[in-house]
Design an enzyme around this catalytic site. Structure first.
Site, PDB file in Angstrom:
ATOM      1  N   ASP A 190       0.722  -1.287   0.083  1.00  0.00           N
ATOM      2  CA  ASP A 190       0.093  -0.138   0.013  1.00  0.00           C
ATOM      3  C   ASP A 190       0.858   1.386  -0.174  1.00  0.00           C
ATOM      4  O   ASP A 190       1.937   1.357   0.342  1.00  0.00           O
ATOM      5  CB  ASP A 190      -0.834  -0.052   1.158  1.00  0.00           C
ATOM      6  N   ASP A 191       0.319   2.384  -0.416  1.00  0.00           N
ATOM      7  CA  ASP A 191       0.655   3.597  -0.175  1.00  0.00           C
ATOM      8  C   ASP A 191       1.560   4.373  -1.055  1.00  0.00           C
ATOM      9  O   ASP A 191       2.130   5.499  -0.935  1.00  0.00           O
ATOM     10  CB  ASP A 191       1.300   3.861   1.233  1.00  0.00           C
ATOM     11  N   HIS A 200      -6.365   3.250  -3.844  1.00  0.00           N
ATOM     12  CA  HIS A 200      -6.050   3.408  -2.346  1.00  0.00           C
ATOM     13  C   HIS A 200      -6.641   4.617  -2.110  1.00  0.00           C
ATOM     14  O   HIS A 200      -6.216   4.916  -1.135  1.00  0.00           O
ATOM     15  CB  HIS A 200      -4.774   3.110  -2.011  1.00  0.00           C
ATOM     16  N   HIS A 250      -5.811   9.109   1.295  1.00  0.00           N
ATOM     17  CA  HIS A 250      -5.641   8.316   2.631  1.00  0.00           C
ATOM     18  C   HIS A 250      -6.396   8.639   3.662  1.00  0.00           C
ATOM     19  O   HIS A 250      -5.907   8.557   4.869  1.00  0.00           O
ATOM     20  CB  HIS A 250      -4.180   7.774   2.741  1.00  0.00           C
ATOM     21  N   HIS A 299       3.471  -2.499   3.060  1.00  0.00           N
ATOM     22  CA  HIS A 299       3.473  -1.179   2.345  1.00  0.00           C
ATOM     23  C   HIS A 299       4.673  -0.903   1.604  1.00  0.00           C
ATOM     24  O   HIS A 299       5.723  -1.706   1.519  1.00  0.00           O
ATOM     25  CB  HIS A 299       3.505  -0.055   3.635  1.00  0.00           C
TER      26      HIS A 299
END
Length: 369
Positions: A45-46, A96, A100, A189
């Site tokens: 993620d991210d 995503h 966030h 991540h």
């Protein structure tokens, strides 16, 4: 929120992507189909992030695996060449959100903006709209699900949390990956150095158990072969993460309806400072996903929720907090990012558990820090 020695490369085809002074080696990794008795989903993620994503891609390629990368929209907009490098490397790219946020605290129009902007920029950069969506912090509700459905997105949570966001060591990340079973998905991540360092050992451990990295099916939300085929040894249970296929309701409820009553526990506020409310998000044979909402009547800077699981219930992964309890006695302390709650505000944590969702856990309490 970063250099590593590359292992023996298993690269089928390579190309060079040049952006300014940056040269990225990109490739389509082999499917590793031979000898696989099942597939798991490696997710990161991210991203994309300058200084991290290139190293992540090179490490994945060097170990002959493909992964699903859930990109933040504004990061993608700011790093377009890295998104194109992800695609060229054979990775699957998911949505995503744009910034966030805690989506369950936003209105439907705000959620729609977060999802649609990211869909648009990723489609522009890759030529294909994402089919998978991972909600930030794993927080979801029926409003979010209705927005996902309107874009044809399948919601993907996870079965195993690597805890790399919580400064887990390389050994701890590798140990978490060792719990993966065929069809399951692990949360990692883009940015932790320990995660990238753990990849060679994760791949080796999976291979020793006959498991290979695969894609996440937009139909089932489970890991399958990279070509989209079903695994040789599919899991017998798992969270049904695909969103509803029907049109979103005109006025959706604010929380997911219970699937196996009783699925909720009454809110408790013994300390006068915070209240905890438990409800089930999804349930399936042998497991369920639950969420605990924390609200406060005054400003608090931290909280601990305690509850007792029913017989046969065990937590397999948890997000939004740290469980310091033992066995059936769960004691969840807030994560670093969601400890502060203002008057009338709320936050939450969630978990996936084994066992039946009914009865609901007992002894639910919330204590402010």
């Amino acid at each position: 929120m970063r250099s590593f020695r590359r292992g023996r490369a298993a690269i089928a085809a390579a190309a060079l992507l040049v952006t300014g002074a940056t040269v990225l080696t990109v490739a389509t990794a082999p499917s590793m189909a031979a000898g696989c008795t099942g597939y798991v989903g490696l997710t990161f993620d991210d991203g994309p992030t300058a200084g991290n994503t290139t190293t992540l891609l090179n490490t994945l390629k060097a170990n002959g695996v493909r992964a699903t990368l859930f990109n933040i929209g504004q990061n993608a907009q700011n790093n377009p060449s890295l998104v194109q490098a992800e695609k060229a490397a054979g990775m699957w790219i998911g949505n995503h959100s744009w910034t966030h946020p805690h989506l369950t605290q936003l209105s439907q129009s705000q959620i729609n903006s977060e999802v649609s902007q990211t869909q648009q920029v990723l489609q522009q950069l890759t030529g294909q709209a994402p089919k998978l969506f991972r909600p930030p912090y794993g927080e979801t509700n029926s409003t979010l699900k209705s927005v996902e459905a309107s874009y044809g997105l399948t919601e993907i949570i996870w079965d195993v949390d690597s805890q790399d966001w919580n400064n887990a060591s390389v050994d701890q990340i590798v140990q978490a990956a060792s719990r993966l079973q065929a069809g399951q998905i692990i949360l990692m991540h883009d940015w932790p150095a320990n995660t990238i360092a753990a990849i060679p050992r994760i791949v080796s451990g999976l291979s020793s158990r006959g498991l290979c990295a695969g894609m996440i099916s937009p139909t089932t939300g489970r890991a399958v072969a990279p070509d989209g085929g079903t695994p040789t040894n599919p899991p017998t249970s798992g969270p049904p993460t695909n969103p509803p296929t029907s049109a979103p309701p005109t006025n959706p409820p604010t929380s997911a309806p219970p699937t196996n009553p009783p699925t909720s526990a009454p809110p408790t506020n013994p300390s006068g400072g915070c209240t905890a409310t438990y409800h089930v998000i999804n349930s399936w044979t042998g497991g369920f996903q639950a969420q605990v909402d924390v609200t406060s009547s005054t400003t608090i800077t931290g909280w601990t929720v305690r509850l007792t699981l029913a017989a046969g219930q065990t937590i397999s992964s948890l997000w939004g907090g740290v469980n310091t309890g033992t066995s059936g006695q769960v004691s969840v302390r807030n994560a670093s990012y969601n400890g502060t709650v203002g008057p009338g505000g709320s936050t939450n944590f969630g978990f996936v558990a084994n066992g039946n969702s009914s009865p609901a856990p007992s002894g639910l309490t919330c204590t402010p820090a």
